[in-house]
Scaffold this motif. Sequence first.
Motif, PDB file in Angstrom:
ATOM      1  N   ASP A  19      36.077  73.053 126.904  1.00 55.83           N
ATOM      2  CA  ASP A  19      35.859  73.709 125.825  1.00 55.83           C
ATOM      3  C   ASP A  19      34.097  74.188 125.448  1.00 55.83           C
ATOM      4  O   ASP A  19      33.377  73.823 125.197  1.00 55.83           O
ATOM      5  CB  ASP A  19      35.733  72.549 124.594  1.00 55.83           C
ATOM      6  CG  ASP A  19      36.070  72.702 123.227  1.00 55.83           C
ATOM      7  OD1 ASP A  19      35.174  73.826 122.856  1.00 55.83           O
ATOM      8  OD2 ASP A  19      36.264  71.968 122.513  1.00 55.83           O
ATOM      9  N   CYS A  20      34.443  75.654 125.932  1.00 57.72           N
ATOM     10  CA  CYS A  20      32.845  76.318 125.810  1.00 57.72           C
ATOM     11  C   CYS A  20      32.290  76.291 124.551  1.00 57.72           C
ATOM     12  O   CYS A  20      31.065  76.321 124.344  1.00 57.72           O
ATOM     13  CB  CYS A  20      33.248  77.532 126.595  1.00 57.72           C
ATOM     14  SG  CYS A  20      33.737  77.765 128.114  1.00 57.72           S
ATOM     15  N   PHE A  21      33.044  76.430 123.362  1.00 59.27           N
ATOM     16  CA  PHE A  21      32.557  76.755 122.047  1.00 59.27           C
ATOM     17  C   PHE A  21      31.786  75.334 121.759  1.00 59.27           C
ATOM     18  O   PHE A  21      30.647  75.420 121.334  1.00 59.27           O
ATOM     19  CB  PHE A  21      33.577  77.003 121.232  1.00 59.27           C
ATOM     20  CG  PHE A  21      32.933  77.120 119.684  1.00 59.27           C
ATOM     21  CD1 PHE A  21      32.408  78.310 119.291  1.00 59.27           C
ATOM     22  CD2 PHE A  21      33.048  76.161 118.896  1.00 59.27           C
ATOM     23  CE1 PHE A  21      31.886  78.239 117.997  1.00 59.27           C
ATOM     24  CE2 PHE A  21      32.711  76.244 117.486  1.00 59.27           C
ATOM     25  CZ  PHE A  21      31.876  77.310 117.294  1.00 59.27           C
ATOM     26  N   TRP A  22      32.459  74.348 121.824  1.00 58.44           N
ATOM     27  CA  TRP A  22      31.904  73.084 121.275  1.00 58.44           C
ATOM     28  C   TRP A  22      30.748  72.564 122.342  1.00 58.44           C
ATOM     29  O   TRP A  22      29.548  72.451 121.786  1.00 58.44           O
ATOM     30  CB  TRP A  22      32.756  71.870 121.216  1.00 58.44           C
ATOM     31  CG  TRP A  22      32.543  70.733 120.619  1.00 58.44           C
ATOM     32  CD1 TRP A  22      32.742  70.626 119.109  1.00 58.44           C
ATOM     33  CD2 TRP A  22      31.521  69.454 120.885  1.00 58.44           C
ATOM     34  NE1 TRP A  22      32.281  69.243 118.881  1.00 58.44           N
ATOM     35  CE2 TRP A  22      31.486  68.740 119.785  1.00 58.44           C
ATOM     36  CE3 TRP A  22      31.188  69.288 122.209  1.00 58.44           C
ATOM     37  CZ2 TRP A  22      31.003  67.678 119.908  1.00 58.44           C
ATOM     38  CZ3 TRP A  22      30.340  68.179 122.077  1.00 58.44           C
ATOM     39  CH2 TRP A  22      30.300  67.151 121.170  1.00 58.44           C
ATOM     40  N   ASN A  23      30.879  72.804 123.469  1.00 61.57           N
ATOM     41  CA  ASN A  23      29.733  72.447 124.558  1.00 61.57           C
ATOM     42  C   ASN A  23      28.432  73.232 124.300  1.00 61.57           C
ATOM     43  O   ASN A  23      27.504  72.755 124.186  1.00 61.57           O
ATOM     44  CB  ASN A  23      30.227  72.519 125.901  1.00 61.57           C
ATOM     45  CG  ASN A  23      31.229  71.171 126.083  1.00 61.57           C
ATOM     46  OD1 ASN A  23      31.352  70.288 125.378  1.00 61.57           O
ATOM     47  ND2 ASN A  23      32.115  71.544 127.143  1.00 61.57           N
ATOM     48  N   ARG A  24      28.730  74.590 124.249  1.00 62.50           N
ATOM     49  CA  ARG A  24      27.830  75.491 123.975  1.00 62.50           C
ATOM     50  C   ARG A  24      26.808  75.193 122.657  1.00 62.50           C
ATOM     51  O   ARG A  24      25.667  74.975 122.632  1.00 62.50           O
ATOM     52  CB  ARG A  24      28.063  76.811 124.021  1.00 62.50           C
ATOM     53  CG  ARG A  24      27.127  77.931 123.683  1.00 62.50           C
ATOM     54  CD  ARG A  24      27.553  79.227 123.351  1.00 62.50           C
ATOM     55  NE  ARG A  24      28.415  79.529 122.262  1.00 62.50           N
ATOM     56  CZ  ARG A  24      28.527  79.644 120.966  1.00 62.50           C
ATOM     57  NH1 ARG A  24      27.006  79.613 120.436  1.00 62.50           N
ATOM     58  NH2 ARG A  24      29.384  79.653 120.220  1.00 62.50           N
ATOM     59  N   GLU A  25      27.596  74.680 121.570  1.00 57.90           N
ATOM     60  CA  GLU A  25      26.814  74.610 120.257  1.00 57.90           C
ATOM     61  C   GLU A  25      26.058  73.234 120.555  1.00 57.90           C
ATOM     62  O   GLU A  25      24.900  73.060 120.056  1.00 57.90           O
ATOM     63  CB  GLU A  25      27.794  74.447 119.225  1.00 57.90           C
ATOM     64  CG  GLU A  25      28.613  75.733 118.671  1.00 57.90           C
ATOM     65  CD  GLU A  25      28.941  75.589 117.239  1.00 57.90           C
ATOM     66  OE1 GLU A  25      29.138  74.559 116.663  1.00 57.90           O
ATOM     67  OE2 GLU A  25      28.836  76.729 116.817  1.00 57.90           O
TER      68      GLU A  25
END
Length: 107
Positions: free
Chosen positions: A72-78
């Motif tokens: 989950d790139c989006f959540w982890n990046r945020e």
Amino acid sequence: MEFFCENPAAGHADDRIWKGYVKQLRRHGDTVEADISGKGSAMHVIIGRYEYGRYLCIPDCGVGSTLAALDDCFWNREQLERQMGRTDAITLSEALKAISKELEDMG
């Protein structure tokens, strides 16, 4: 292991796409350690599991965060951007995605 990172919001074309690398991937039960590098940064990361999910720790940088699914790139990046720069957060989130695929292959 090589992976690609993308920051479409970057001003210069050279800053929009870069390669990242995962080296020395080691698994110890539910804990994974890896050396991740990309765009001039290098980090030793520890990925673990606890009662409520997964976490990431980068002791040398003083960074720690809960994680969603590893891919989950989006959540982890945020989550990571709260503690580090956008470029490193993107590199790490894409590395976690690459690691998730590798862990599936490792069984």
